[in-house]
Design an enzyme around this catalytic site. Sequence first.
Site, PDB file in Angstrom:
ATOM      1  N   LYS A 186       6.526  -9.576  26.819  1.00 56.20           N
ATOM      2  CA  LYS A 186       6.495  -8.302  27.559  1.00 56.20           C
ATOM      3  C   LYS A 186       6.269  -7.220  26.503  1.00 56.20           C
ATOM      4  O   LYS A 186       7.200  -6.782  25.836  1.00 56.20           O
ATOM      5  CB  LYS A 186       7.830  -8.096  28.283  1.00 56.20           C
ATOM      6  CG  LYS A 186       7.729  -7.329  29.582  1.00 56.20           C
ATOM      7  CD  LYS A 186       7.197  -5.922  29.439  1.00 56.20           C
ATOM      8  CE  LYS A 186       8.259  -4.947  29.005  1.00 56.20           C
ATOM      9  NZ  LYS A 186       7.708  -3.620  28.609  1.00 56.20           N
ATOM     10  N   GLU A 262      17.013  -7.118  17.434  1.00 60.10           N
ATOM     11  CA  GLU A 262      16.703  -6.218  16.323  1.00 60.10           C
ATOM     12  C   GLU A 262      16.667  -4.813  16.923  1.00 60.10           C
ATOM     13  O   GLU A 262      15.738  -4.477  17.679  1.00 60.10           O
ATOM     14  CB  GLU A 262      15.378  -6.609  15.675  1.00 60.10           C
ATOM     15  CG  GLU A 262      15.497  -7.979  15.020  1.00 60.10           C
ATOM     16  CD  GLU A 262      14.258  -8.470  14.299  1.00 60.10           C
ATOM     17  OE1 GLU A 262      13.215  -7.808  14.385  1.00 60.10           O
ATOM     18  OE2 GLU A 262      14.345  -9.516  13.653  1.00 60.10           O
ATOM     19  N   CYS A 296      11.873   1.360  12.342  1.00 68.69           N
ATOM     20  CA  CYS A 296      13.320   1.189  12.442  1.00 68.69           C
ATOM     21  C   CYS A 296      13.987   1.240  11.072  1.00 68.69           C
ATOM     22  O   CYS A 296      15.164   1.542  10.961  1.00 68.69           O
ATOM     23  CB  CYS A 296      13.630  -0.137  13.120  1.00 68.69           C
ATOM     24  SG  CYS A 296      12.833  -1.516  12.290  1.00 68.69           S
TER      25      CYS A 296
HETATM   26  P1  NAD Z   1      13.032   0.446  24.078  1.00 67.07           P
HETATM   27  O1  NAD Z   1      14.367  -0.199  23.994  1.00 67.07           O
HETATM   28  O2  NAD Z   1      12.898   1.653  24.916  1.00 67.07           O
HETATM   29  O3  NAD Z   1      11.937  -0.582  24.620  1.00 67.07           O
HETATM   30  C1  NAD Z   1      11.696  -1.802  23.984  1.00 67.07           C
HETATM   31  C2  NAD Z   1      11.169  -2.788  25.005  1.00 67.07           C
HETATM   32  O4  NAD Z   1      12.191  -3.082  25.949  1.00 67.07           O
HETATM   33  C3  NAD Z   1       9.971  -2.276  25.804  1.00 67.07           C
HETATM   34  O5  NAD Z   1       9.055  -3.329  25.954  1.00 67.07           O
HETATM   35  C4  NAD Z   1      10.603  -1.903  27.126  1.00 67.07           C
HETATM   36  O6  NAD Z   1       9.720  -1.950  28.211  1.00 67.07           O
HETATM   37  C5  NAD Z   1      11.664  -2.959  27.253  1.00 67.07           C
HETATM   38  N1  NAD Z   1      12.775  -2.612  28.150  1.00 67.07           N
HETATM   39  C6  NAD Z   1      13.308  -1.381  28.394  1.00 67.07           C
HETATM   40  N2  NAD Z   1      14.310  -1.475  29.278  1.00 67.07           N
HETATM   41  C7  NAD Z   1      14.423  -2.788  29.605  1.00 67.07           C
HETATM   42  C8  NAD Z   1      15.270  -3.523  30.495  1.00 67.07           C
HETATM   43  N3  NAD Z   1      16.219  -2.928  31.206  1.00 67.07           N
HETATM   44  N4  NAD Z   1      15.088  -4.858  30.579  1.00 67.07           N
HETATM   45  C9  NAD Z   1      14.159  -5.483  29.853  1.00 67.07           C
HETATM   46  N5  NAD Z   1      13.316  -4.844  29.021  1.00 67.07           N
HETATM   47  C10 NAD Z   1      13.451  -3.509  28.889  1.00 67.07           C
HETATM   48  O7  NAD Z   1      12.608   0.725  22.575  1.00 67.07           O
HETATM   49  P2  NAD Z   1      11.301   1.472  22.079  1.00 67.07           P
HETATM   50  O8  NAD Z   1      11.469   2.934  22.371  1.00 67.07           O
HETATM   51  O9  NAD Z   1      10.108   0.758  22.560  1.00 67.07           O
HETATM   52  O10 NAD Z   1      11.379   1.235  20.498  1.00 67.07           O
HETATM   53  C11 NAD Z   1      12.060   2.064  19.624  1.00 67.07           C
HETATM   54  C12 NAD Z   1      13.396   1.452  19.242  1.00 67.07           C
HETATM   55  O11 NAD Z   1      13.203   0.160  18.694  1.00 67.07           O
HETATM   56  C13 NAD Z   1      14.128   2.238  18.175  1.00 67.07           C
HETATM   57  O12 NAD Z   1      15.485   2.296  18.503  1.00 67.07           O
HETATM   58  C14 NAD Z   1      13.926   1.401  16.925  1.00 67.07           C
HETATM   59  O13 NAD Z   1      14.900   1.571  15.913  1.00 67.07           O
HETATM   60  C15 NAD Z   1      13.960   0.031  17.492  1.00 67.07           C
HETATM   61  N6  NAD Z   1      13.294  -0.923  16.584  1.00 67.07           N
HETATM   62  C16 NAD Z   1      14.074  -1.809  15.889  1.00 67.07           C
HETATM   63  C17 NAD Z   1      13.477  -2.698  15.003  1.00 67.07           C
HETATM   64  C18 NAD Z   1      14.303  -3.681  14.202  1.00 67.07           C
HETATM   65  O14 NAD Z   1      13.709  -4.566  13.611  1.00 67.07           O
HETATM   66  N7  NAD Z   1      15.611  -3.560  14.177  1.00 67.07           N
HETATM   67  C19 NAD Z   1      12.096  -2.672  14.830  1.00 67.07           C
HETATM   68  C20 NAD Z   1      11.343  -1.749  15.551  1.00 67.07           C
HETATM   69  C21 NAD Z   1      11.958  -0.881  16.439  1.00 67.07           C
END
Ligand code: NAD
Length: 491
Positions: A186, A262, A296
């Site tokens: 997804k 992550e 991140c």
């Molecule tokens: P997000 O949590 O908004 O979305 C991530 C994914 O989850 C998307 O595909 C979204 O559609 C999906 N999603 C959202 N709600 C959901 C639900 N209820 N059920 C299932 N799937 C759902 O994050 P984002 O805004 O896309 O990314 C930014 C965040 O990601 C920041 O917090 C960043 O720090 C983190 N990040 C962490 C790492 C790491 O390796 N730790 C790497 C990259 C980004």
Amino acid sequence: MKTEVVASEKVKAFDCQHFINGRFLPSQSGKMFQNINPATGEVIGTVCEGGKEEIDLAVAAAKRALSGPWKRMTTGERIAVLRRIGDLILERKEELARLESLDTGKPYSLSLTLDIPRAAYNFHFFADYLRSVGTEAYQTDEVAINYSIRRPVGVVGLINPWNLPLLLLTWKLAPCLAAGNTAVIKPAEWTPLTATVLAEICKEAGVPDGVVNVVHGFGPDSAGAALTEHPDVDAITFTGETTTGKVIMAAAAKSLKKLSYELGGKNPNIIFADADLDEAIETTLKSSFMNQGEVCLCGSRIYVERPIYEQFLQKFVAKTKELVVGDPFDPKTDVGALISEEHYERVMSYIELAKEEGGRILTGGKRPDGLDQGYYLEPTIIVGVNRNCRIVREEVFGPVVTVMPFDEEEEVIAQANDTHYGLSATIWTNDLRRAHRVAARIEAGIVWVNTWFLRDLRTPFGGMKQSGIGREGGMHSFEFYTELTNICIKL
Ligand code: NAD
């Protein structure tokens, strides 16, 4: 997917369909959403929105594929397929880099030199690594021998963020496939393009139908939620926001899925007075503003030892002002556009909040002159805030850093650890003992000393506290993507 020959770098992209059981499939409900280029605000394509129906189809295909030709492939054959995926990514690297920049607003130069080559390397690395994956064996006195065998976990749901779309997707998909699983992906709703091309590449590389599936859509009440709730999904690997992780955990609990997380970070960058200042500043520019600060691992809390605080600020601000913000496809660009209008407003609201909290903006804090379209923001440096301010405590995920002075090692360790997050940290010092001492006390999954973003894919990657659960990378990925069975034989 309707592919088009694109004459200009900036015009139209693609219409994205789902990829289920080896073929592209339109939206079953007829629902579509728009894909917007953050650098211009223009619609560059449409995306099929998946929901329960598409997820049901994809999970069923993935489940069937577990016992098909994929299962019967030898390790050598699977390695060849993985290597071929990596090769095909490299063959199409300009196209993929262009799509990645159209989707995310990041500089094309960054997509071309970091995101796409690293995506290919993820496949090459895990293909090679697969050869050396073993298990354990123990003899229990003269009574028994024990050995364990590995098997795939099953159907894995891969949920991805938008900031490094192909890089992070392949970081999961490569070990997932190496271990013999099948996948339902997804992608983030903001960045559907490269995942769609990757599905095509996997098929071309010889991945059997049903092994890799892509369903586009949103999170809540959409494809994301349907995937996490599906009883036939055995594991979820999720990269995204900590708050989303909590929702997914609750949904996954119903069928006790294996989880790898992550999540977000608020990473400290600690600069001691004995550091090589120019090197620290050069790297701090990257750890603050690379990919518009939407990594991140970015070090958004900078702590500088007081004797060099003023000197650091003077040089750091001057270098930051030299960064070129603008069109992702202009080779001179260092910083592109933020992912969306919504995210731009969120980051701007943090800058306003910082001012209310007593912060002073030394540079940035506004849209660059002459860039009226798109979601551009000048790299921003804030001082005059303290550990209780929200700008210091909450993840902004944009080109915004705070800089604070410190006097004592103990004090800076306490400040660095004063957060719910624990993803990464950077320490700058030439004092060997201090480097080891401080690194061991920082509560983070990854600590860099005198460097940043230097990755060896064999090492554990992930966060502690609310920055994640589990580790991926090298053997750690195989621990997640396989199940172990211990076999005990009485002698
Ligand atoms: P997000 O949590 O908004 O979305 C991530 C994914 O989850 C998307 O595909 C979204 O559609 C999906 N999603 C959202 N709600 C959901 C639900 N209820 N059920 C299932 N799937 C759902 O994050 P984002 O805004 O896309 O990314 C930014 C965040 O990601 C920041 O917090 C960043 O720090 C983190 N990040 C962490 C790492 C790491 O390796 N730790 C790497 C990259 C980004």
